[in-house]
Design a protein around this motif. Sequence first.
Motif, PDB file in Angstrom:
ATOM      1  N   GLU A  97      88.602  47.265  39.960  1.00 42.93           N
ATOM      2  CA  GLU A  97      89.989  47.729  39.972  1.00 42.93           C
ATOM      3  C   GLU A  97      90.022  49.256  39.905  1.00 42.93           C
ATOM      4  N   LEU A 134      89.556  45.517  46.061  1.00 39.69           N
ATOM      5  CA  LEU A 134      90.295  44.647  45.151  1.00 39.69           C
ATOM      6  C   LEU A 134      90.173  43.191  45.553  1.00 39.69           C
ATOM      7  N   ILE A 179      95.170  40.432  39.004  1.00 36.12           N
ATOM      8  CA  ILE A 179      94.275  41.013  40.006  1.00 36.12           C
ATOM      9  C   ILE A 179      94.699  40.560  41.405  1.00 36.12           C
ATOM     10  N   ARG A 206      89.170  40.158  43.182  1.00 39.54           N
ATOM     11  CA  ARG A 206      90.010  38.963  43.069  1.00 39.54           C
ATOM     12  C   ARG A 206      89.168  37.694  43.151  1.00 39.54           C
ATOM     13  N   LYS A 249      97.568  42.772  42.314  1.00 39.49           N
ATOM     14  CA  LYS A 249      97.090  44.120  42.613  1.00 39.49           C
ATOM     15  C   LYS A 249      96.514  44.157  44.029  1.00 39.49           C
ATOM     16  N   VAL A 256      85.501  42.600  36.645  1.00 42.81           N
ATOM     17  CA  VAL A 256      86.671  42.832  37.502  1.00 42.81           C
ATOM     18  C   VAL A 256      87.246  44.236  37.305  1.00 42.81           C
TER      19      VAL A 256
END
Lengths: 189, 903
Positions: free
Chosen positions: B472, B491, B504, B495, B507, B468
């Motif tokens: 990011e 993103l 996440i 996720r 974000k 992940v």
Amino acid sequence: MVCIRMATVDDLLYMQNANLWCLPENYQMKYYFYHLLTWPQLLWVAEDSQHKIVGYVLAKMEEDESHKPPHGHITSLAVLRTHRKRGIATLLMIHSQREMRRVFRAQYVSLHVRKSNRAAFHLYTKTLKYAINDIERGYYADGEDAYDMRCTFNESHDTEKYLHIDHGAKLDQSAVDILEEKLASFNLQ
Amino acid sequence: MNNGPQAGQKNPLPKKESDLFKAVVKHYESKQYKKGIKAAENILKKFPQHGETLAMKGLTLNCMSKREEAHDYVRRGLRNDMRSHVCWHVYGLLYRTDRDYNEAIKAYKQALRIDPENLQILRDLSLLQIQMRDLNGFVITRHTILNLKPNNKVHWLAFALSKHLSGDLEGAISVIDCYIGTLNEGAPELRRCFESSELAMYRIMVLNEIPDNDKSVLEHLEKCKDLVTDMRAWLLAKGTALLKLGEHGRAKAIFMELFQRGSTEEYRVHSGLMCGILGLDKVTCDLAMKLEATDTLVTLIPLSSKQKACLLTVYKEVLGPMMPRSNVVKRIPLTLLEGDDLREALGTYIRRDLTKGVPFLGSDLSSLFVVENKPNGDTKHSQPAFVRVKDPADVRSHPIMGVIIDLVDNYISSLTVSAKYPGEVDEELPSTILWAWFLRAQLHEMCGDYTEALSVIEKCIKHTPTAVDMYERKARILKLCGDTNLAADCLDSARELDLQDRYINNKTTKYMLRANRDNVARERISLFTRHEGNPEQNLYDMQCTWYELELAACYARKGDWGKCLKKFTAVEKHFEDFHEDQFDFHSYCLRKNTLRSYVEVLKFEDNLWGQNFYTQAASGLVNSYVHLFDNPKDGRAASEEPDYSSMTPAQRKKAKAIARKKKKQAEKVLAEKVLAESKSKEGDAGEKKGGKVEIDPDPNGESFLKLDPLVESKRYISTLVKNAPRALKTWVLSYDVSIRRGKKLMALQSLFRAKAIDPDDHEVFSRIVDFALKNSNATSEDKSPSGEVISSETKVLLGGLSLNEFVSTTAIKMKNDTLLDLPMRIALTKALIATKAPFEFDPGTIIVEGGLSARKASIGNCREALMCLQDLGESAVELKEEWVAKVRAKYPLATDFSANAKK
């Protein structure tokens, strides 16, 4: 680089923010005020070099159960995903637990953890030596069960052995002498 | 605690009714409101004009959410019995629940005139006085209470606290000492426990606030040692006092003891030890102990090489072996070392974290990029000797960046070839190279080399498509490249790799908002809100400020001003609640003895409106209102009637038909929504009994569009001026509003304040030019005293020059500064054009030549620059094309700069 220190009132808004970024269980500011104004020594934060709060622990003493010995409870613990792998959560927990014991004479500390949260469960059982005390069915708003976990404090929580895992200094009076000895060779004035 | 008013003695009722009245009060206190009303009505049957009963009935009604009726009864009660303290007390309580504390205070004071020794009313009054920070009144009230009941500890503490807060520090100390003097030997308050510890340390806190009182602080610390359970605070206070007294040797031992007790990751303790080792003066020690976060003495003052060598020896030979697991002990030497030693230590530090896979290694290292601090105009506040640089223009040329890049490139090539670090025997895990690339991508990013950053992070994703953190980072780089949409999508795919992770998910929400996709954003964030009810309401209830600020900014970009103002105002509401939150703690903390924290909370509340989240919301509001003032058309609500007068009859007919249809549709949607929500409420049985379905009467924030934008702005400006006077944006906004309100003197004053904070800021510069331009015509005719002040002060603002000279000289001076930030270049270009000030080059060259390698050359600012060049028209076509080509080379993903993009 991260600083682990006791929280002040100026941290509360950012603790709330970190909580909203990490966890589904959220609280209004008043609840943070309440913790700070009742057990100021039990709130700790991790702050990075840009003055950002990247982790926190919110903890309290259980007060209503008069028949039980004094004991603490971890209300909430979180570290931003971006700041994992440096043992920040462990440090936060250890600092808060230590003050529970020193300031409030807590004999043990309890917490709830989601049954599905393997990472947290591992931290509590393996690193911090918690054990399962009970299972609370449907504890969380979404219906998930919680482990009611507990860690009983003992002498080792204040001794070198314990300090070893929490980065504390192995130090005795002679350490100050060693320091002075080293410094003697520098004429700084 | 008994909160209700006490039954009056005047206008006595007969026995039966008098008992009933007592019952009314009792029912009120036990919250049995219906019974209370019934009893009150029984009295009123016989004595319909009985003032105290009428007042109590009103107070009870108020608790049953019948506010208007309540006010009516309370007022009638008071009219019928103006000499009853009960009626006045009730009157005050009513205002208190309305949060009209000034009126409540007046009412309580009236009640006390009739019954001066009524403890309940005195206590209620003191709570309001501290809430309103009427500190002098608070001292008097607490003194009265203490005199009435001197055997209560809380009253002693409250009186001491009142003295402390009103600035009588010695007075506060002597009240505490008097209280302790009243205790018998062996009293539990004299034994070591949490309460006695808190009181002792509160006393130390007050002593510490007396200037040059370190000697006395030290003495009293020794005296109270046996009472204190909070030894960490005690040691920190002692170490600080010793440093300030020049007792460096003893101070060192104290800071070593703090390490021993486990405070090894607190940078302040390290600074304390360093001050002790180096034997620094009092002022420096004082500043060092006030440093925050990870700052240490090393960036506070310039250290000699001898001093650095000494500290290094301590870290390497004493603290290192003592605290083998402390990260801070490993990290601080990096700030002290130079040359090959630094390179070696950095290598060890970086290799360890790459092997462990620490995602924030890059941001950790970035705090090493410090440069000597250029002092600005601010002499009031002491400045650190070194400051951190963050702009790619500065970072890319920083010597430590060069060392780090070299190390990491070495590791990458060695790991690629042999899966080992250079010269090592053991093989690394496959994840090590992943994290090495990850760091390398971040280093590229810090230097502003986004294309390179992107290609390296792609390697990471190819290597481990499930990590992940890689996505990011990639999303962040994409955003910096100017493609917010792609960043948001990136993103979103991260996720999906970890659906349990709220970070996440948030974000993704944030990036969706940045890409103006607010509907997707709402779907995403709703995955982690409570399941029942409206997610937006849940987020509001949980005071989710960051989301509301981002959403408001998104609406502003989309020109949806009603919703924008509504979201910014939601943040303001949270702050009103945070301010109200303190109320219950005024009495609580006195009982809990946590006076240190309480005093800190009071100070925090005093400065609440200077908090970052609030000032962000307030600036957003002012910017939006200013926009609406300048563009009144944008403020027309969707539901409002369009301007029919400018249409032909046929158009008008059609427009009205459309409007009717729309209105009907909207009503239908609302009705369905209400139905659906009421159904879902029935669904969760027993959750909220009789809870009304909450329907937002103004979901689009149209009510805000009806307000006077300048009146609203003025309100926020005065809050910002009062609470955030050191923030540049406060004065910039204050100028924007003042100039539109025609308040030239205030506008001028704002410019002076802004200039004092940052004379080189583009927003300040462009406003100075704007102001001088606006007045160049007006003031020559304006012979009024204020007109003369304005013209003479404008000259001062321009440094004694004419406007044209001011712009020309600034342009010439700045032309040679290769790092001069892009926004300032744009402002200069605009100023040269607006004033037609003489300049030997084409104004646009200030942007095009060097603008892209200058500071703040973000894609957003590049777009601003393009607009500025476009405004130059025909004469600058070539410059414009040159700019587009340059930007395209650096930001290939910025579609608006691509070859076939229309301007």
